[in-house]
Scaffold this active site. Structure first.
Site, PDB file in Angstrom:
ATOM      1  N   HIS A  62      10.351 -16.622 -16.282  1.00 38.17           N
ATOM      2  CA  HIS A  62      10.153 -17.193 -14.950  1.00 38.17           C
ATOM      3  C   HIS A  62      10.718 -16.270 -13.869  1.00 38.17           C
ATOM      4  O   HIS A  62      10.018 -15.928 -12.900  1.00 38.17           O
ATOM      5  CB  HIS A  62      10.838 -18.564 -14.895  1.00 38.17           C
ATOM      6  CG  HIS A  62      10.792 -19.244 -13.568  1.00 38.17           C
ATOM      7  ND1 HIS A  62      10.102 -20.415 -13.347  1.00 38.17           N
ATOM      8  CD2 HIS A  62      11.379 -18.938 -12.373  1.00 38.17           C
ATOM      9  CE1 HIS A  62      10.242 -20.786 -12.089  1.00 38.17           C
ATOM     10  NE2 HIS A  62      11.026 -19.907 -11.480  1.00 38.17           N
ATOM     11  N   GLU A  63      11.983 -15.874 -14.041  1.00 33.13           N
ATOM     12  CA  GLU A  63      12.629 -15.057 -13.008  1.00 33.13           C
ATOM     13  C   GLU A  63      12.028 -13.655 -12.936  1.00 33.13           C
ATOM     14  O   GLU A  63      11.858 -13.104 -11.845  1.00 33.13           O
ATOM     15  CB  GLU A  63      14.132 -14.984 -13.264  1.00 33.13           C
ATOM     16  CG  GLU A  63      14.843 -16.326 -13.184  1.00 33.13           C
ATOM     17  CD  GLU A  63      14.611 -17.044 -11.861  1.00 33.13           C
ATOM     18  OE1 GLU A  63      14.462 -16.372 -10.825  1.00 33.13           O
ATOM     19  OE2 GLU A  63      14.561 -18.287 -11.875  1.00 33.13           O
ATOM     20  N   HIS A 119       9.045 -13.280 -10.666  1.00 27.25           N
ATOM     21  CA  HIS A 119       9.255 -13.367  -9.224  1.00 27.25           C
ATOM     22  C   HIS A 119       9.310 -12.004  -8.534  1.00 27.25           C
ATOM     23  O   HIS A 119       8.990 -11.900  -7.346  1.00 27.25           O
ATOM     24  CB  HIS A 119      10.564 -14.098  -8.927  1.00 27.25           C
ATOM     25  CG  HIS A 119      10.453 -15.593  -8.935  1.00 27.25           C
ATOM     26  ND1 HIS A 119       9.393 -16.279  -8.403  1.00 27.25           N
ATOM     27  CD2 HIS A 119      11.314 -16.552  -9.414  1.00 27.25           C
ATOM     28  CE1 HIS A 119       9.594 -17.583  -8.537  1.00 27.25           C
ATOM     29  NE2 HIS A 119      10.742 -17.769  -9.151  1.00 27.25           N
ATOM     30  N   ASP A 157       7.326 -20.422  -6.274  1.00 26.12           N
ATOM     31  CA  ASP A 157       7.625 -21.682  -6.955  1.00 26.12           C
ATOM     32  C   ASP A 157       6.871 -22.809  -6.268  1.00 26.12           C
ATOM     33  O   ASP A 157       7.429 -23.553  -5.463  1.00 26.12           O
ATOM     34  CB  ASP A 157       9.134 -21.962  -6.947  1.00 26.12           C
ATOM     35  CG  ASP A 157       9.899 -20.989  -7.821  1.00 26.12           C
ATOM     36  OD1 ASP A 157       9.521 -20.850  -8.994  1.00 26.12           O
ATOM     37  OD2 ASP A 157      10.861 -20.376  -7.332  1.00 26.12           O
TER      38      ASP A 157
END
Length: 397
Positions: free
Chosen positions: A318-319, A322, A331
């Site tokens: 997820h990170e 980014h 998000d």
């Protein structure tokens, strides 16, 4: 025709006209009432030109007859944790340099109520999270798709009907503005992993998490490399077009390359870090590849489960997504049920949603491609159509 008959007919015509007018007014009132029931939110932004650093006022007004509840993290209540504003300079988008964090599922305390006719006011330090150093004509507008709401006491709904948001324009001269994001200390060499303020136990957990994340991303990349298409893609990214599928493939390839080859620094933070309020981990999109780990991270499952909203390995995916130099995700939604709904309603946003990439890579429940959980068990299988399964339940284990 006598005078009496003329008067009678005139009165009759007036009566018909009055009845029609009353019917129209009643119809409009009913329409307005029905519209008000779902909520009308008006967003206005003002800039006085008298502040340094650059700050704007944002007003959120409830023009409906019913109270609505709005997610706090979709408002600039404290500081930004996502790209809440569209900022442009001379017509070109200005990059967001602020925090992007993975959160827990929302609870009732994460909502702020706005009564009918009431308004909220926020002062936003734009210069903290956007690069306003260059001279030019700026335009600022709130990203309305982020505003999740519900009727007070109800279940948060997917979208907010009839959001009305204006923009503000202003000119700035050249400015000497230092970066508000902290610099990554001692960035590691390609492929290495370093740590800041992490205990030996935490370092070991993070090393294992990165290795499992590499297994996840490798399975996701193989899915696109073999040009698979089925429930796994459709669950998290919705209906496909050639252009959309190609974009998704390029993002997955970039995530996998960074997981394997980037020099990653994990920065372990305490509960005293204000950015860790309700956040599992966070990054600054322009500060690759520093991943800030919050205390909640240590309490979530190491690997994905059927019911988990987050895993330690999945959070790394997820990170990583980014970073601007990787996939540049945002998000838009958190957790499985909201991400599934986003894929159905807006595939373009789903491809830019970090949680969607986490769940696609984790592939739990299994939906085809490589899986299930570990490099030693990687197996290529046919697509398994379980879209809509009751196994997709948000929670933590």
């Amino acid at each position: 025709m006598g005078l009496v008959e003329l008067v009678r007919r005139a009165v009759s015509r007036i009566g018909v006209a009055l009845i029609a007018a009353l019917a129209l007014v009643t119809s409009l009132q009913a329409s307005e009432s029905k519209s008000d029931d779902v909520g009308i939110i008006e967003i206005a932004i003002n800039y006085s030109g008298l502040t340094n650093p650059v700050r704007v006022e944002m007003f959120v007004r409830n023009r409906s007859r019913t109270a609505v509840s709005v997610l706090r993290w979709n408002l600039p209540e404290r500081r930004l944790t996502k790209r809440l504003f569209q900022v442009s300079r001379n017509g070109n988008a200005v990059s967001y340099n602020g925090v992007l964090g993975k959160r827990l599922p929302p609870t009732s305390s994460d909502y702020i109520a706005i009564g009918p006719g009431d308004e909220l006011e926020f002062i936003v330090d734009l210069e903290r999270d956007y690069d306003l150093s260059q001279a030019g004509e700026y335009e600022v507008k709130y990203n309305t798709e982020f505003l999740s709401h519900s009727i007070q006491g109800g279940t948060p709904e997917k979208s907010l009907p009839r959001v009305q948001a204006d923009s503000v324009r202003f000119s700035l001269l050249p400015r000497d503005v230092s970066s508000k994001a902290p610099d990554i200390t001692n960035p590691p060499e390609g492929g290495d992993t370093t740590f800041d303020s992490c205990s030996a136990t935490q370092q070991n957990i993070l090393l294992v998490s990165r290795q499992q994340a590499i297994a996840y991303s490798g399975g996701g990349k193989h899915y696109f490399d073999t040009q698979l298409m089925g429930s796994r893609y459709q669950s998290w990214f919705g209906d496909s077009t050639p252009a959309r599928y190609s974009l998704a493939a390029s993002k997955m390839s970039a995530i996998d390359a960074a997981m394997n080859s980037a020099g990653v620094q994990f920065l372990c933070r305490s509960a005293a870090d204000p950015e860790c309020d309700g956040v599992i981990a966070y990054v600054y999109g322009n500060q690759a590849y520093g991943i800030y780990i919050c205390p909640i991270f240590w309490s979530i499952s190491p690997l994905a489960t059927f019911t988990s909203c987050a895993s330690q390995a999945g959070t790394i995916i997820h990170e990583m997504s980014h970073f601007n130099v990787v996939a540049g995700t945002d998000d838009h939604e958190y957790c499985k049920s909201a991400s599934l709904a986003l894929a159905d309603s807006n595939p373009s946003l789903a491809i830019n949603n970090a949680d969607s990439w986490e769940f696609f890579a984790e592939n739990t429940p299994f939906q085809g491609g490589f899986g299930p959980l570990s490099p030693s068990f990687l197996t290529l299988t046919m697509e398994t159509p379980i879209r809509g399964s009751s196994l997709f339940v948000d929670g933590f284990e």
